[in-house]
Write a protein that holds these residues in place. Sequence first.
Motif, PDB file in Angstrom:
ATOM      1  N   ALA A   1      56.354  -6.059   7.058  1.00  0.00           N
ATOM      2  CA  ALA A   1      56.029  -5.162   6.147  1.00  0.00           C
ATOM      3  C   ALA A   1      57.136  -5.493   5.038  1.00  0.00           C
ATOM      4  O   ALA A   1      56.821  -5.368   3.866  1.00  0.00           O
TER       5      ALA A   1
ATOM      6  N   THR B   1      56.120  -8.399   3.045  1.00  0.00           N
ATOM      7  CA  THR B   1      55.056  -7.733   1.737  1.00  0.00           C
ATOM      8  C   THR B   1      55.784  -7.170   0.730  1.00  0.00           C
ATOM      9  O   THR B   1      55.370  -7.541  -0.422  1.00  0.00           O
TER      10      THR B   1
ATOM     11  N   MET C   1      51.974  -1.803   2.490  1.00  0.00           N
ATOM     12  CA  MET C   1      51.052  -2.524   1.691  1.00  0.00           C
ATOM     13  C   MET C   1      50.512  -1.662   0.686  1.00  0.00           C
ATOM     14  O   MET C   1      50.445  -2.142  -0.598  1.00  0.00           O
TER      15      MET C   1
END
Lengths: 103, 201
Positions: free
Chosen positions: A73, A76, B185
């Motif tokens: 995570a 990202t 995300m």
Amino acid sequence: MTALTLFFLASLLLLSLGLAGLVTRRTLVGMLISVELMLNGAGLALVAAAKCTAAPDVHGQLTALFVMGLAAAEATLVLAMILVVQRRFGHVKVDDMSVIQAE
Amino acid sequence: MDSPIAQVLALIKELLDSLQAAVAPWLPSQQVPAYLAFALYVLMMLGGGLTAVGARNLVRAMMGLILTFLGVSGLYLLMASPFMAFMQLLIYVGAVCVLIFFAIMLTANVPGGQEAKLPGPGGALRGLAVFVAPLAVLGPLLVKHVPDLELALPEATPTSELGRGLIGEDVVPFELISIILLAAMAGAVFLAWRRRPEGRA
């Protein structure tokens, strides 16, 4: 020297290498690589503490898995930040930027 | 009549056996391969880590990082946790390294890369200090205080038990991780979204 000590020393080595990289690197990408090194050391120490002691084995391995998920995570998000910084400054050198603010 | 390959293999095995028999009186024989493998993996880790930290070319640094990941996954195998080793390869080598490669690809617009300049003497000194300090402080503590446990050799945990742990006692961290991944995300997409210029559809 027990196996536990050896594995802990190996993870300590990863921590030291990562810290040194974090200090000497000048770009965000290099710093990201160093952080991944340190996170690997953390996972290694967790699994070693689970496997080479009498502690419950499953917990330690799952915690190391969670660390891996967090690392993914984090990578990202850092990639997205690097993109933003690159667009705004034209480079990702940490010494030459002091403000990261939305337009 | 054996095939030549089988004969060669038998010869090699004989040689290895005699070598082991020759070395056995000095060393506890079962531990030697384990220590050799440990040394090999730590060497991979050290070499890869030094490359990852010191290489001037970021792609080369990433290759060093991959070597380090492989060494760590070998250490997981040595600790009889094959599932962790596979996850290490899948998540780190498969996902994180690809992300880092994207980061390098999207930023390296300077010939030779943005890391091409060596750090000055001050920077190198700081790096060395930060490298030595944890080793000097934590290393002796580890050697001195990690208890000498008499335990049986660890055995591989069945993956089904790990899965049962995920939906059993560790269900809250598991769900939290999924929320964090979703948030990361969404945040990444939001940050990287390129707004269209005004006046165009």
